[in-house]
Design a protein around this motif. Sequence first.
Motif, short mmCIF file in Angstrom:
data_model
loop_
_atom_site.label_atom_id
_atom_site.label_comp_id
_atom_site.label_asym_id
_atom_site.label_seq_id
_atom_site.Cartn_x
_atom_site.Cartn_y
_atom_site.Cartn_z
N LEU A 77 0.92 5.36 -3.50
CA LEU A 77 0.13 4.17 -3.21
C LEU A 77 0.28 3.74 -1.76
O LEU A 77 -0.70 3.37 -1.11
N SER A 78 1.49 3.78 -1.26
CA SER A 78 1.72 3.38 0.14
C SER A 78 0.94 4.25 1.11
O SER A 78 0.37 3.76 2.09
N VAL A 79 0.89 5.54 0.85
CA VAL A 79 0.15 6.46 1.70
C VAL A 79 -1.34 6.12 1.66
O VAL A 79 -2.00 6.01 2.71
N LEU A 80 -1.87 5.94 0.47
CA LEU A 80 -3.30 5.67 0.33
C LEU A 80 -3.71 4.33 0.92
O LEU A 80 -4.82 4.15 1.40
N LEU A 81 -2.80 3.36 0.84
CA LEU A 81 -3.08 2.02 1.36
C LEU A 81 -2.75 1.90 2.85
O LEU A 81 -2.90 0.82 3.44
N GLU A 132 -8.83 3.19 -5.57
CA GLU A 132 -10.30 3.18 -5.58
C GLU A 132 -10.84 2.00 -6.39
O GLU A 132 -11.81 1.36 -6.01
N ALA A 133 -10.19 1.71 -7.52
CA ALA A 133 -10.62 0.56 -8.32
C ALA A 133 -10.38 -0.74 -7.58
O ALA A 133 -11.20 -1.66 -7.62
N ALA A 134 -9.25 -0.82 -6.86
CA ALA A 134 -8.95 -2.03 -6.08
C ALA A 134 -10.02 -2.27 -5.03
O ALA A 134 -10.51 -3.39 -4.86
N ILE A 135 -10.38 -1.22 -4.31
CA ILE A 135 -11.41 -1.36 -3.28
C ILE A 135 -12.73 -1.81 -3.90
O ILE A 135 -13.43 -2.68 -3.36
N TRP A 136 -13.06 -1.24 -5.05
CA TRP A 136 -14.33 -1.58 -5.72
C TRP A 136 -14.41 -3.05 -6.07
O TRP A 136 -15.47 -3.68 -5.94
N VAL A 137 -13.29 -3.65 -6.49
CA VAL A 137 -13.31 -5.07 -6.89
C VAL A 137 -12.81 -5.98 -5.77
O VAL A 137 -12.40 -7.11 -5.99
N ASN A 138 -12.85 -5.46 -4.52
CA ASN A 138 -12.51 -6.24 -3.32
C ASN A 138 -11.07 -6.70 -3.28
O ASN A 138 -10.76 -7.80 -2.81
N CYS A 139 -10.17 -5.86 -3.78
CA CYS A 139 -8.74 -6.10 -3.59
C CYS A 139 -8.26 -5.26 -2.42
O CYS A 139 -8.74 -4.15 -2.19
N THR A 140 -7.28 -5.79 -1.69
CA THR A 140 -6.76 -5.09 -0.51
C THR A 140 -5.37 -4.54 -0.72
O THR A 140 -4.83 -3.87 0.17
N ASP A 141 -4.78 -4.81 -1.88
CA ASP A 141 -3.43 -4.33 -2.13
C ASP A 141 -3.29 -3.98 -3.60
O ASP A 141 -4.06 -4.45 -4.45
N VAL A 142 -2.29 -3.16 -3.91
CA VAL A 142 -1.96 -2.79 -5.28
C VAL A 142 -0.46 -3.00 -5.47
O VAL A 142 0.34 -2.56 -4.65
N ALA A 189 1.21 11.28 -10.68
CA ALA A 189 1.33 10.15 -9.76
C ALA A 189 0.23 10.09 -8.71
O ALA A 189 -0.36 9.02 -8.49
N PRO A 190 -0.12 11.21 -8.02
CA PRO A 190 -1.19 11.11 -7.02
C PRO A 190 -2.52 10.67 -7.62
O PRO A 190 -3.24 9.87 -7.02
N ALA A 191 -2.86 11.20 -8.79
CA ALA A 191 -4.15 10.85 -9.40
C ALA A 191 -4.17 9.40 -9.83
O ALA A 191 -5.17 8.69 -9.62
N VAL A 192 -3.11 8.92 -10.44
CA VAL A 192 -3.07 7.52 -10.88
C VAL A 192 -3.11 6.60 -9.68
O VAL A 192 -3.81 5.57 -9.69
N ALA A 193 -2.41 6.95 -8.61
CA ALA A 193 -2.46 6.15 -7.38
C ALA A 193 -3.88 6.11 -6.82
O ALA A 193 -4.38 5.05 -6.42
N GLN A 194 -4.55 7.26 -6.78
CA GLN A 194 -5.93 7.31 -6.28
C GLN A 194 -6.84 6.44 -7.13
O GLN A 194 -7.66 5.68 -6.59
N ALA A 195 -6.70 6.53 -8.45
CA ALA A 195 -7.54 5.73 -9.34
C ALA A 195 -7.32 4.24 -9.12
O ALA A 195 -8.27 3.44 -9.13
N LEU A 196 -6.07 3.85 -8.92
CA LEU A 196 -5.76 2.44 -8.70
C LEU A 196 -6.34 1.94 -7.38
O LEU A 196 -6.94 0.86 -7.32
#
Length: 393
Positions: free
Chosen positions: A386-390, A358-368, A349-356
């Motif tokens: 995800l909540s922690v990372l966001l 980071e990809a969101a930030i790269w494509v200029n998304c602000t939420d997952v 879960a932590p790795a998948v959340a991190q990947a999501l």
Amino acid sequence: MTTLPRPTTTLTADDARRIVLRAQGLLGAPDRRAGVRGVLRHLGAVQLDTISVLARSHEFVPYARLGAVGRKAVEAAYWSDGHAFEYWSHAACILPVEEWPHLAFRRRAYRNRPHWNHDLPAGVYDQVVKQLRAEGPLTATELGGAKRTSEWWDWSGTKVAVERALMYGEVVCVERRGWKRVYDLAERAIPEELLHDELDDTACLRRLVRLAGESLGVGTRADIADYHRLKGEQVDAVIADSGLVPVEVEGWGRPAWADPAALATPPRGRHRTTLLSPFDSLVWERARTERIFGFTHRLEAYVPRPKRVYGYFAMPVLAGGRLVGRVDPAREGHTLVAKQVTLDGPKAAPAVAQALVEAAIWVNCTDVRVERVDAPELREPLTRELSVLLGQG
């Protein structure tokens, strides 16, 4: 196959996996100075594909290795200053321009091809070359039309001609513009010192087999052949003189060859955590992905929706040198939507959340937003991470 030489060494499956990751630029410090062009040279080929989910596949490849490289910078690195060209390798691929001479064997094969799927109207080939000489670079549409009807396969005579010229090497694809190929004459696009077909087939094949071995780190005959879509017998004819060395990999059950430089030092360093395009060269061959990672990967974009298991464009998640899950992503405004997520247990879960994120930030998304998790009990751990990372937790 001829009698195989004795393996020079035996690798454990984990040794081989780490060698592969380093060879693919996914283990160790990234070479940011060399940047996207360095990634292309290191891999030898970056596959193109028409599907665009969050970004196109050839953009995801350097992102997975370098992090959040600007997408415009990725395109500029590929296509500006004549550093690369598009040609048929593993599939339609971006290739380093210095490899032009080593594709001579393929250009010769196309010129000697006895039949084609599309008829070439008389005079059109010469007209296309003449127009490119006078006006190029041009798309097929600018040359006079890509299709006769709306059907994707129904090429116009102009499109048939320019694609034939591309295969022959008289014309080069020098960039993609709005996903359309942009064609120019090879005599303008390829540096003079590289613009030749002087190498015989053996020299070309030897180079491509060596390049495949270096890019793979270690691979079977089938792995090496698949990288640039060579025939098994073509690999057999040159592998003894390619510079690759025979090795045995525990659990592989078949002979393998390795880049001697990959064997010289143990692979160490930082592992990337990232979403991978299904067309990334780390995972583009199913049997190899299953053998190395124990991970069954299928592209389901062309599978009818009711028969899909993991989603339209399921992207493997790499973390800690292993494939720990899959995400089928989409975009809604500034939200990256994880339409379907598969996790290899709660520790993923932590790795998948991190990947999501980071990809969101790269494509200029602000939420997952997560829509579906295959194992419902893993939804809460994933959304919590995800909540922690966001910054929402």
